[in-house]
Motif scaffolding. Sequence first.
Motif, PDB file in Angstrom:
ATOM      1  N   UNK A 461       0.661  91.772 143.961  1.00 23.09           N
ATOM      2  CA  UNK A 461      -0.376  92.804 143.840  1.00 23.09           C
ATOM      3  C   UNK A 461      -1.484  92.290 142.931  1.00 23.09           C
ATOM      4  N   UNK A 462      -2.680  92.852 143.128  1.00 23.59           N
ATOM      5  CA  UNK A 462      -3.820  92.542 142.251  1.00 23.59           C
ATOM      6  C   UNK A 462      -4.406  93.870 141.758  1.00 23.59           C
ATOM      7  N   UNK A 463      -4.647  93.923 140.460  1.00 19.09           N
ATOM      8  CA  UNK A 463      -5.294  95.089 139.853  1.00 19.09           C
ATOM      9  C   UNK A 463      -6.609  94.629 139.219  1.00 19.09           C
ATOM     10  N   UNK A 464      -7.708  95.307 139.547  1.00 19.67           N
ATOM     11  CA  UNK A 464      -9.020  94.997 138.967  1.00 19.67           C
ATOM     12  C   UNK A 464      -9.399  96.139 138.025  1.00 19.67           C
ATOM     13  N   UNK A 465      -9.646  95.780 136.749  1.00 20.68           N
ATOM     14  CA  UNK A 465      -9.977  96.778 135.724  1.00 20.68           C
ATOM     15  C   UNK A 465     -11.421  96.626 135.289  1.00 20.68           C
ATOM     16  N   UNK A 466     -12.077  97.746 135.005  1.00 19.35           N
ATOM     17  CA  UNK A 466     -13.394  97.730 134.358  1.00 19.35           C
ATOM     18  C   UNK A 466     -13.174  97.672 132.848  1.00 19.35           C
ATOM     19  N   UNK A 467     -13.596  96.584 132.216  1.00 23.11           N
ATOM     20  CA  UNK A 467     -13.394  96.421 130.771  1.00 23.11           C
ATOM     21  C   UNK A 467     -14.719  96.145 130.085  1.00 23.11           C
ATOM     22  N   UNK A 468     -14.724  96.296 128.764  1.00 26.10           N
ATOM     23  CA  UNK A 468     -15.958  96.122 127.988  1.00 26.10           C
ATOM     24  C   UNK A 468     -16.282  94.641 127.824  1.00 26.10           C
ATOM     25  N   UNK A 469     -17.493  94.379 127.326  1.00 31.05           N
ATOM     26  CA  UNK A 469     -17.908  92.989 127.091  1.00 31.05           C
ATOM     27  C   UNK A 469     -17.370  92.459 125.768  1.00 31.05           C
ATOM     28  N   UNK A 470     -16.957  93.359 124.867  1.00 30.42           N
ATOM     29  CA  UNK A 470     -16.584  92.926 123.514  1.00 30.42           C
ATOM     30  C   UNK A 470     -15.098  92.588 123.373  1.00 30.42           C
ATOM     31  N   UNK A 471     -14.229  93.368 124.016  1.00 30.62           N
ATOM     32  CA  UNK A 471     -12.795  93.108 123.848  1.00 30.62           C
ATOM     33  C   UNK A 471     -12.042  93.349 125.169  1.00 30.62           C
ATOM     34  N   UNK A 472     -12.388  92.600 126.208  1.00 33.77           N
ATOM     35  CA  UNK A 472     -11.742  92.832 127.508  1.00 33.77           C
ATOM     36  C   UNK A 472     -10.264  92.491 127.517  1.00 33.77           C
ATOM     37  N   UNK A 473      -9.874  91.404 126.793  1.00 34.20           N
ATOM     38  CA  UNK A 473      -8.471  90.988 126.823  1.00 34.20           C
ATOM     39  C   UNK A 473      -7.562  92.057 126.221  1.00 34.20           C
TER      40      UNK A 473
END
Length: 544
Positions: A461-473
């Motif tokens: 499976x693949x999950x795509x998340x919308x994350x911020x530019x500052x702390x995506x990890x």
Amino acid sequence: MFLNLRTLLSSAFAVMIILLTMLLSYVIGNQSTRSVELSIGSSLAAEAYQMSEKLDHFMWSRTGEVEVLSKLNAFQVPVDKKEADGLLNQLKSSLPVFTWVGFLDSKGNVLSSTDNILLSQNISQRPVFQEGSKGTYIGDVHDAVLLSKLLPNPSGEALQFVDISVPVHTGEGLVTGVLAAHLSWEWSREVEKSIVTPLKERLKDVEVFVVSQKNDTILLGPKELVGKKMTDETLQKARTGANSWTVESYGRDNESYLTGYAYGDGYQNYPGLGWSVIIRQPADVAFASVHQLKRNIAYSGLVAAVLFAVMGWFVAGWIVRPLNNITKTADLLSTGAKVEIPASTRFKDVAVLSESLRNLVNHLTKTENKLSYMSDMALHDNLTGLPNRTALDEFLAHAVSKAKQNRSTLSFLYLDLDGFKKVNDTLGHATGDALLQEVAFRLLDCTRDNEIVARLGGDEFVVILHTSATKPMQEAEIVASRIISKINLPIIIQGENIHVGCSVGAAVWSPDGADTVETLRLADEALYISKRSGKNRITFEAAC
């Protein structure tokens, strides 16, 4: 009774345009009013805050200068009058805002002063001495009758001053005198000009008020209001320490104003004198553009209504002539057979056309539904109902565009079930399929509506998340940990408690990095690192 189609259509066009114009005028007018309120109100609030800060910063700077001057040896006992005179006059020369600076002994006698004004006089009864003996003192705006008579005053207007005084101590901390200064209140006009002049270039009829905390007296504002008491509710809002804006009514005529306000609560170690700054603009002036916009919409609507009425008249005449052929053709296309046009006593042509078009629309709707169903099946996995690789590619095209606009990131989670093959081998493919369906449900439960969970095949499976530019990890790791915890929970299928794990590989895509294909490849590589290093964990790979 037969109605003329041309008259009906032209009238309908005109009525629809008028109604649409009224609706647009109402909606756009309200939205524009709110937009103008927010824009101008925020601007006035920002200018009020800037002016308040400038006033406090100015007083903080002057207070600091007097305090520094009081530490010099010239004012220590015995006082070097010549040197003291030179320092005081130099201060006034460098900063003309100091209209008078004097050094007083411990009894309030003026030992040294600028231009020898009040020299040898005793001002021990004045607050500038009494309060200055106790510590640093900053007095609010006031008149000084004695000093006004001794200072030049070309304008002839009553002079107003702000006091600053600090005690002068010996090395042992004893008070030996007071260094006092009177600042001309005219400096506030310069602060006002620096704020209001550019503001008036943008906004018409703007008024600025600086109100003292003492007796709510207007210190700065229109000449006819200076010295009077302000009783507006806006002043009370400013006194709470808020920096905002409002729409309020003032005066006998109850005229509305768009008003920004701020409260001077000091600057650094300067506590401030509690001055409130209020900047306002008449609402009629502020919303003039909105009123003009409404008028323009109304005029445009009337013109459009006339034009569309005329157009409707000619269009109706043009429609009637081929009307029968259109209806026959529509019926032939929808049924494949010739159909006799039914008779109608009222609105004959419209009734026939409506029925024919209804048949055609129904036919097209059924066809469209079939096509939509086929398209939907092509984008989803048959077993889990999750989006497939094709749907994932379409999602990424939109997600990348949105992330570039927002300067955010996308986090790719590549998942593989640990122990899935064993379930298939021991319990059968039907159980394995049921397991995959439950896993799909749990993955959806861990993501947001604007994110995607896709099945690539098998147990991947693949999950795509919308994350911020500052702390995506960090954000991706939180979701990945939640997914692993969810997958690790027992799955009950036909009475059997089934346990599987989940290995996750992760990679972050940013607008300045590699393309999504490369990011997905990195996430895939990170997945195998998770597999080799013990499974049931998350590993990150950085996108290039």
